[in-house]
Design an enzyme around this catalytic site. Structure first.
Site, PDB file in Angstrom:
ATOM      1  N   LYS A 170       0.797  -1.214   0.000  1.00 49.68           N
ATOM      2  CA  LYS A 170       0.000   0.000   0.000  1.00 49.68           C
ATOM      3  C   LYS A 170       0.841   1.280   0.000  1.00 49.68           C
ATOM      4  O   LYS A 170       0.317   2.362  -0.207  1.00 49.68           O
ATOM      5  CB  LYS A 170      -0.985   0.005   1.169  1.00 49.68           C
ATOM      6  CG  LYS A 170      -1.886  -1.199   1.224  1.00 49.68           C
ATOM      7  CD  LYS A 170      -2.540  -1.595  -0.093  1.00 49.68           C
ATOM      8  CE  LYS A 170      -3.607  -0.690  -0.571  1.00 49.68           C
ATOM      9  NZ  LYS A 170      -4.969  -1.111  -0.250  1.00 49.68           N
ATOM     10  N   ASP A 171       2.142   1.150   0.228  1.00 46.92           N
ATOM     11  CA  ASP A 171       3.004   2.330   0.084  1.00 46.92           C
ATOM     12  C   ASP A 171       2.925   2.855  -1.351  1.00 46.92           C
ATOM     13  O   ASP A 171       3.025   4.055  -1.595  1.00 46.92           O
ATOM     14  CB  ASP A 171       4.466   1.979   0.405  1.00 46.92           C
ATOM     15  CG  ASP A 171       4.680   1.639   1.871  1.00 46.92           C
ATOM     16  OD1 ASP A 171       3.728   1.791   2.659  1.00 46.92           O
ATOM     17  OD2 ASP A 171       5.803   1.220   2.226  1.00 46.92           O
TER      18      ASP A 171
END
Ligand code: PMP
Length: 353
Positions: A43-44
């Site tokens: 999700k970065d």
């Protein structure tokens, strides 16, 4: 590359790692280990992608507060991006997600607002929408935002293509949370590696796509109601109680070749096996995806290459069922090791766990 202008330069570029000891011998099994991202999850990528897209479009103003509803990893990624870029962040999260996640976000400077688990993902999202509207905050809309899928088309997919250039690439296995990974990678694979079969895993307790029942939506793509096929499951970050818009679009564009159900205990076992027998320390959805890859291997022709996504690090699950059988105190076996030499023979030890 080892020198970066900021931590944001280290997002993506994750390694493709061969799985040896716990993979069947007739196939080559690779894992894309997203734990190598700076805050430890896939999700970065989304966090950086949606914030920079909103900066470019002018939708996000300097110093404006950012808000999102998340099962954790998105909030952690956003907290990193917002810390670096100077945006205040409010995260709305159901109180059933692990305590590590809340603390990480607060440590990174975010405010975390908890909603009761009984209100499910839709309740958490409704609270988030209300807060954004009331306060004029920028909502990242991870479940509907095309910038989420775009980031995967621009980073995750080309990384896979480059790493597997000139090699077989028979199956790509993933799950979905928002469907950003699925939609963004699958549409590029369809074009560049049309022979690669796209396999999507769902929790056995929440076979939303497999149920064939359509998701009711609001005009903006957000869910109008929870999906009837959903039950709680241990794969935090996978399959919320609705089919997200980005996932629905992947289904409608026929990007999925096969759907597989993964029972919770199989996901937990796969994650534990990867750690203890392979040295690959990843979370529950990574275990679940790996369990799916093992099912694919059962019928894959000898010599096939299977690639699975491993979305996050196992360190995010210390307080969850993943570690339920991992004692904090010495076991009888460990006490026996201590006692096997004379030094400190008179020390009193606690009872074995
Ligand atoms: N696994 C975990 C642990 C996650 O946090 C997420 C994102 N919610 C996913 C898998 C799924 O990723 P995506 O949102 O791209 O579908």
């Amino acid at each position: 590359m080892a020198k970066f202008d900021s931590i944001l330069g280290t997002v993506g570029g994750t390694p493709l790692v061969r799985i040896n000891n716990v993979a069947p011998k007739h196939v080559t099994l690779y894992a894309k280990v997203e734990a190598f991202n700076p805050l430890g999850s896939v999700k970065d990528r989304l966090a950086l992608g949606v914030i920079e897209a909103a900066e470019r479009s002018g939708e996000l103003k300097p110093g404006q507060t950012v808000i999102e509803a998340t099962s954790g990893n998105t909030g952690i990624g956003l907290a990193m991006v917002c810390a670096q870029k100077g945006y205040p962040l409010v995260v709305v999260m159901a109180d059933s997600f692990s305590v590590e996640r809340r603390k990480l976000m607060r440590f990174l400077g975010a405010k975390v607002v908890l909603t009761p688990a009984a209100l499910r993902a839709t309740g958490m999202i409704n609270k988030c929408l209300e807060l954004a509207k009331t306060h004029g905050w920028f909502l990242t809309r991870q479940f509907e935002n095309e910038a989420n899928a775009d980031m995967h088309s621009r980073t995750t997919a080309p990384e896979l293509l480059a790493d597997l250039a000139g090699e077989r690439f028979d199956y790509w296995v993933t799950g979905y949370g928002t469907g950003g990974t699925l939609k963004g990678v699958a549409r590029v694979l369809r074009r560049e590696r049309p022979d690669t079969k796209i396999v999507v895993c769902e929790p056995a307790d929440a076979p939303l796509i497999q149920s064939g029942e359509a998701q009711q939506r609001q005009p903006d793509g957000t869910p109008a109601a929870g999906h009837p096929a959903w039950k709680p499951h241990p794969m935090q970050g996978w399959t919320p109680d609705f089919i997200p818009k980005l996932t629905g679009e992947a289904v409608d564009s026929h990007l999925i070749d096969r759907l597989i159900s993964i029972p919770g205990p199989e996901a937990l076992k796969a994650s534990r096996d990867l750690a203890a027998k392979e040295g690959v320390f990843v979370g529950i959805t990574a275990g679940a995806t790996f369990a799916g890859a093992l099912k694919v291997a059962e019928t894959a022709e000898p010599g096939s290459t299977i690639v699975c996504m491993m979305p996050d690090t196992g360190e995010r699950y210390l307080s969850t069922p993943l570690f339920a059988d991992t004692p904090a105190e010495m076991t009888a076996e460990e006490i026996a090791i201590f006692r096997s030499t004379p030094l400190y023979a008179d020390v009193e030890l606690p009872q074995p766990a």
